[in-house]
Every structure is written in C-alpha cells, then in structure tokens.
Design a protein around this motif. Structure first.
Motif, PDB file in Angstrom:
ATOM      1  N   HIS A 222       0.818  -1.218   0.000  1.00 13.57           N
ATOM      2  CA  HIS A 222       0.000   0.000   0.000  1.00 13.57           C
ATOM      3  C   HIS A 222       0.853   1.271   0.000  1.00 13.57           C
ATOM      4  N   PHE A 223       2.107   1.147   0.384  1.00 10.05           N
ATOM      5  CA  PHE A 223       2.982   2.322   0.487  1.00 10.05           C
ATOM      6  C   PHE A 223       4.117   2.270  -0.530  1.00 10.05           C
ATOM      7  N   GLN A 224       4.074   1.246  -1.410  1.00  9.97           N
ATOM      8  CA  GLN A 224       5.209   0.909  -2.275  1.00  9.97           C
ATOM      9  C   GLN A 224       5.756   2.080  -3.087  1.00  9.97           C
TER      10      GLN A 224
ATOM     11  N   LEU B  18       4.687   5.341  -2.870  1.00  7.14           N
ATOM     12  CA  LEU B  18       4.334   6.650  -2.304  1.00  7.14           C
ATOM     13  C   LEU B  18       5.547   7.319  -1.667  1.00  7.14           C
ATOM     14  N   THR B  19       5.594   8.640  -1.759  1.00 11.01           N
ATOM     15  CA  THR B  19       6.552   9.373  -0.951  1.00 11.01           C
ATOM     16  C   THR B  19       6.097   9.260   0.505  1.00 11.01           C
ATOM     17  N   GLN B  20       6.986   9.655   1.406  1.00 11.91           N
ATOM     18  CA  GLN B  20       6.633   9.570   2.817  1.00 11.91           C
ATOM     19  C   GLN B  20       5.396  10.434   3.118  1.00 11.91           C
ATOM     20  N   ASP B  21       5.319  11.613   2.513  1.00 11.33           N
ATOM     21  CA  ASP B  21       4.160  12.489   2.736  1.00 11.33           C
ATOM     22  C   ASP B  21       2.880  11.840   2.213  1.00 11.33           C
ATOM     23  N   GLU B  22       2.971  11.236   1.035  1.00  9.38           N
ATOM     24  CA  GLU B  22       1.796  10.568   0.479  1.00  9.38           C
ATOM     25  C   GLU B  22       1.368   9.394   1.365  1.00  9.38           C
ATOM     26  N   ALA B  23       2.363   8.673   1.890  1.00  8.64           N
ATOM     27  CA  ALA B  23       2.056   7.536   2.774  1.00  8.64           C
ATOM     28  C   ALA B  23       1.369   8.018   4.050  1.00  8.64           C
ATOM     29  N   ASP B  24       1.844   9.143   4.572  1.00  3.96           N
ATOM     30  CA  ASP B  24       1.211   9.698   5.772  1.00  3.96           C
ATOM     31  C   ASP B  24      -0.239  10.087   5.490  1.00  3.96           C
ATOM     32  N   ALA B  25      -0.472  10.605   4.281  1.00  7.63           N
ATOM     33  CA  ALA B  25      -1.818  11.070   3.932  1.00  7.63           C
ATOM     34  C   ALA B  25      -2.782   9.904   3.724  1.00  7.63           C
ATOM     35  N   VAL B  26      -2.274   8.828   3.145  1.00  8.66           N
ATOM     36  CA  VAL B  26      -3.124   7.726   2.709  1.00  8.66           C
ATOM     37  C   VAL B  26      -3.821   7.034   3.894  1.00  8.66           C
TER      38      VAL B  26
ATOM     39  N   ASN C 181       6.850   6.495  10.708  1.00  4.72           N
ATOM     40  CA  ASN C 181       5.763   6.814   9.780  1.00  4.72           C
ATOM     41  C   ASN C 181       5.278   5.490   9.171  1.00  4.72           C
ATOM     42  N   PRO C 182       4.083   5.501   8.579  1.00 10.56           N
ATOM     43  CA  PRO C 182       3.488   4.229   8.146  1.00 10.56           C
ATOM     44  C   PRO C 182       4.338   3.469   7.132  1.00 10.56           C
ATOM     45  N   LYS C 183       4.974   4.170   6.213  1.00  5.87           N
ATOM     46  CA  LYS C 183       5.784   3.468   5.194  1.00  5.87           C
ATOM     47  C   LYS C 183       6.949   2.734   5.865  1.00  5.87           C
ATOM     48  N   ASN C 184       7.648   3.432   6.760  1.00  3.05           N
ATOM     49  CA  ASN C 184       8.770   2.790   7.463  1.00  3.05           C
ATOM     50  C   ASN C 184       8.312   1.656   8.372  1.00  3.05           C
ATOM     51  N   LEU C 185       7.179   1.828   9.016  1.00  2.00           N
ATOM     52  CA  LEU C 185       6.698   0.782   9.925  1.00  2.00           C
ATOM     53  C   LEU C 185       6.272  -0.473   9.170  1.00  2.00           C
ATOM     54  N   ALA C 186       5.680  -0.276   8.004  1.00  2.00           N
ATOM     55  CA  ALA C 186       5.310  -1.440   7.193  1.00  2.00           C
ATOM     56  C   ALA C 186       6.569  -2.184   6.746  1.00  2.00           C
ATOM     57  N   MET C 187       7.602  -1.436   6.349  1.00  2.00           N
ATOM     58  CA  MET C 187       8.893  -2.053   6.000  1.00  2.00           C
ATOM     59  C   MET C 187       9.463  -2.798   7.201  1.00  2.00           C
TER      60      MET C 187
ATOM     61  N   SER D  91       2.749  -0.283  16.949  1.00  2.00           N
ATOM     62  CA  SER D  91       3.155   1.084  16.645  1.00  2.00           C
ATOM     63  C   SER D  91       2.387   1.616  15.431  1.00  2.00           C
ATOM     64  N   LEU D  92       2.193   0.759  14.461  1.00  2.00           N
ATOM     65  CA  LEU D  92       1.427   1.159  13.276  1.00  2.00           C
ATOM     66  C   LEU D  92      -0.027   1.457  13.651  1.00  2.00           C
ATOM     67  N   ALA D  93      -0.585   0.620  14.497  1.00  2.00           N
ATOM     68  CA  ALA D  93      -1.953   0.883  14.969  1.00  2.00           C
ATOM     69  C   ALA D  93      -2.003   2.207  15.740  1.00  2.00           C
ATOM     70  N   ASN D  94      -0.978   2.485  16.516  1.00  2.00           N
ATOM     71  CA  ASN D  94      -0.915   3.769  17.226  1.00  2.00           C
ATOM     72  C   ASN D  94      -0.900   4.943  16.246  1.00  2.00           C
ATOM     73  N   VAL D  95      -0.043   4.846  15.248  1.00  2.00           N
ATOM     74  CA  VAL D  95       0.085   5.932  14.264  1.00  2.00           C
ATOM     75  C   VAL D  95      -1.236   6.137  13.525  1.00  2.00           C
ATOM     76  N   MET D  96      -1.919   5.046  13.230  1.00  2.00           N
ATOM     77  CA  MET D  96      -3.175   5.137  12.484  1.00  2.00           C
ATOM     78  C   MET D  96      -4.378   5.369  13.387  1.00  2.00           C
ATOM     79  N   ASN D  97      -4.151   5.345  14.692  1.00  2.00           N
ATOM     80  CA  ASN D  97      -5.257   5.442  15.647  1.00  2.00           C
ATOM     81  C   ASN D  97      -6.316   4.389  15.327  1.00  2.00           C
TER      82      ASN D  97
END
Lengths: 125, 125, 125, 125
Positions: C47-49, C51-59, D29-35, D82-88
């Motif tokens: 889902h984040f493949q 995306l930039t970090q900002d886009e990932a945060d938004a998604v 951030n979500p992208k890093n946490l998924a990685m 942590s991902l659940a925390n970030v996503m609430n």
C-alpha cells in the motif's frame, strides 16, 4: 535468445528501456526498489505457502503453476536488475565476489550435506 | 568478466556448482528457496529502513554501504538463479515474456510519470 | 468491545476458534505461519510501495485506503496470534521482556531523535 | 501480568511510551513501519528457513530457539502496535471485522481440512 547467449547487460537494458519509456525513474529509487523486490518475493513465496515440501516440489512441474511462478520470478529479477541499474552495479562481479566469501564461510569439507542450523543474518547460498 | 560478456547461463552455473559441491540440493527445494529470497530481500531492505528517500539515494554512493548493499543484492540474485536451476527455467525468455505483459498492462501513453495508485497484486516494473 | 477492554487472550481465542472450526491446524505449523506473516506484511507494505513519505502519511487518513490497510494489519495480527497459539506463548510477557532489552540497547539519552544508521539484524522498535 | 488480563490498549501504550521517550515518531511513519514489520517477519522466518516441517515443529519446543523466536515475534508485534498507534486504529474491532469477512470467504463446510490451493492475494487465516 536464451540464457545461453544473453548477457546480463542485455537483460539490464530490457528493464531500463521499460522504465525509461514510462519515465518511472522517480519511483525507481533504491528504497522503493528494495521494497518492491521484497513484495514480489512474497508473491512468489505465496505459491508455496500451504504446501508440504513434496507438494511444492510437484507444483513447479505443473504447467499453469509453473507459468505463474515464472512470472513472479521474472518480477523479482526485473526489480533486481533495475536496482543494479540505479546503483550502476556490475552483477557478475558482485555475485562472484560474494560467492568467494560464501565459499570461505562454508568450506566444502565441513558443509557437505549440512544445513546451517542457526539464523545468522548471513546468506548461506 | 563483467555484465557485458557474462551470460545468464554462466551465472547459473556459478551458483549450481556452489550448491552441488556442498550437496545442498536437498535444502534448495522451491519452498525453501522462495523463503530464502524473501529473507535476503528483507536484509537488503533493512539498509534503507529508517532513511528518507534522499538519504537512501545518497547511501548507495558511499563505499562501505555500497559494498554491503551489493552483497545483499548478490544473495538475492544467487537464490533467484538457484530457483531457476531447480525449475530448469530460462530466465531470459521468462523475463522478456513478462515484460511484454507488463507493457500491455502499462501502456507508455497512459503510464508516463504515473505511479500505480493502488495495490494490485501485480508487478509494475 | 475495543482495545480498551479486550485482552490478548480473547483475541487469541478468536483466531484459534476460526482455525479449529476449519481444521486448519495441520497447515498452521510454525514454518507456514512465519511465511504467512511475511506474505501479509508484504501486502501491507504494498500500500505504500510507490508513495513518498508524505503521500504515505496522507493515505492512512483516507477512508477506503484506511480500511484496506486495516485489513492487512488484521491479517498480520491474526497470523501472529495463531503462531503464539501454536507455541503456547504469552505475548504480554514476551513483548515486555523484549522492550526491556530494547531499552538497554537504545538508552533514552543517546537514542533521542537518532535513527539507527546501520543494519544490525536487531529490532529498533 | 499475562495475556489473560492485559488489554490491547495496554500493550499499545508500552510501545508508544518507548517510541515517545526516544522521540522516534519521525521515523515511525506508516511506510517505514510497514517495511519494519516485513523485515522482522523475515527474521522470524529465518529460524525455519532450512528446516523440514517436522524440524520446525520441534524447534519451538527447545528453550534457546523458543526464546529467540519469541523475541522476533515480539518485534513483529511491537511494529504492528506502533502502526496501529500511528493510524489510531482499534485492533480489536479491525481483527473481528476481518475474521467475519474471512469466515464468509471460507465457510466451515467447504473449508474443513482444505488448504487454499492457489495464491489469491487474500489472507486465509
């Protein structure tokens, strides 16, 4: 054309042309490409997810499964080649050097028929 | 030797010789090899885990990181080649056929500069 | 019910009941479950493949994406719980003990705001 | 404390406190946490990489292996939390809703003792 007469450089070009034509170099940065390889490797693994080892061995001989598995392997290879392109990395040299290291780590005499017992963070190919 | 004059078949042989000398074919079944590729891909990804995209782009130019990342790429390639050996799969043909499918799925006109927005279970290389 | 009043044991039971009803314990051996978690984690990552970090945060704030991402997280959690069931492992104790180790490895004073620069084979949560 | 009396929310707090004390929210951030989850899942998988299914079943009962495997599971769980925390994200609700979907997809009558034969991009927990 076949593996017998195609060079690594030629396959690198196949992938580079595809990426260039679509102007995807922005997306094909090393972080994204490493993620992409990992994602495709998981899709490959999914074909063997619930199979016993014997079933997994059998599945690679069945035409439809074989084609689908081949496509996942192609996806993995394409991302590896794209990463090598981005890094300007010679895969032939890199692979041979690593195999020399692996050979030193796993001498033939002591490694014959022996699986590596513990996780090490290192490859055992 | 370099990517310019090494064939895929030659690299396949490098890996096959390594596995044969150690009698590791028992372990190198398709299920284990798919797992192994996935594990090595994760080790590659780990080099970029906490980096911003800019930092990741920079890291591939730094000598020590570059060597370590190259080694992970070599490990991934070695497992891919071993899997192709086990499946008796021609990587050249398999890659080219998949790129034709990818080209049909992502026509140049509509794909230019456009990232694939949604997960699809399909490669977008 | 919510995270505020649901215990880990209750969630473990939800998953165990599902597996038991389908007689899937044969498939839910530790090797397969570890593979399955890895596969689901890759689907989450997908889902984040690109995306930039900002886009990932938004998604993660967009309803449809949020639901799909939540489903991947649920799949990952389900396999983790199933693995804990198979191992008869107390997740509360295991997590707290690991966090003590992590705290010793990453003391607050020296770790504040500092990303771990090099791959270590160890978690940095 | 144990899984019997610890709520999901309490474990979420354990992880959140750890991250907050180190001011690591920038990295989480979500992208890093998924990685990160994917990387830890691979480290977990590595414990079973070369084992037969029987050997893998045995290894979870051996004290040292069991502890190491438990640590990898803890790392995976920490990143999920942590991902659940970030996503609430409420994990209890999310898991239960997904299990309802899974139950509809895999009815007890037709799924009993049957492994899912083909990759589907969907979880089969």
């Amino acid at each position: 054309m076949s593996d017998e007469n195609t060079t690594i450089a030629e396959l690198k070009q196949v992938v580079d042309r595809f990426v260039s034509e679509r102007e995807w170099h922005t997306f094909h940065n090393p972080k994204n490409l490493a993620m992409s390889l990992s994602i495709e490797a998981a899709e490959l693994m999914e074909h063997f997810q619930w199979l016993t080892q014997d079933e997994a061995d059998a599945v690679i001989g069945q035409a439809e499964n074989r084609d689908e598995i081949g496509e996942e392997i192609a996806d993995c290879l394409a991302y590896l080649l794209s990463l090598a392109n981005v890094m300007n990395l010679d895969l032939d040299q890199t692979l041979r050097q690593k195999m020399v290291k692996n050979a030193a780590k796993y001498p033939v005499e002591t490694s014959r028929g022996v699986a590596r017992p513990n996780p090490s963070g290192e490859s055992s190919v």
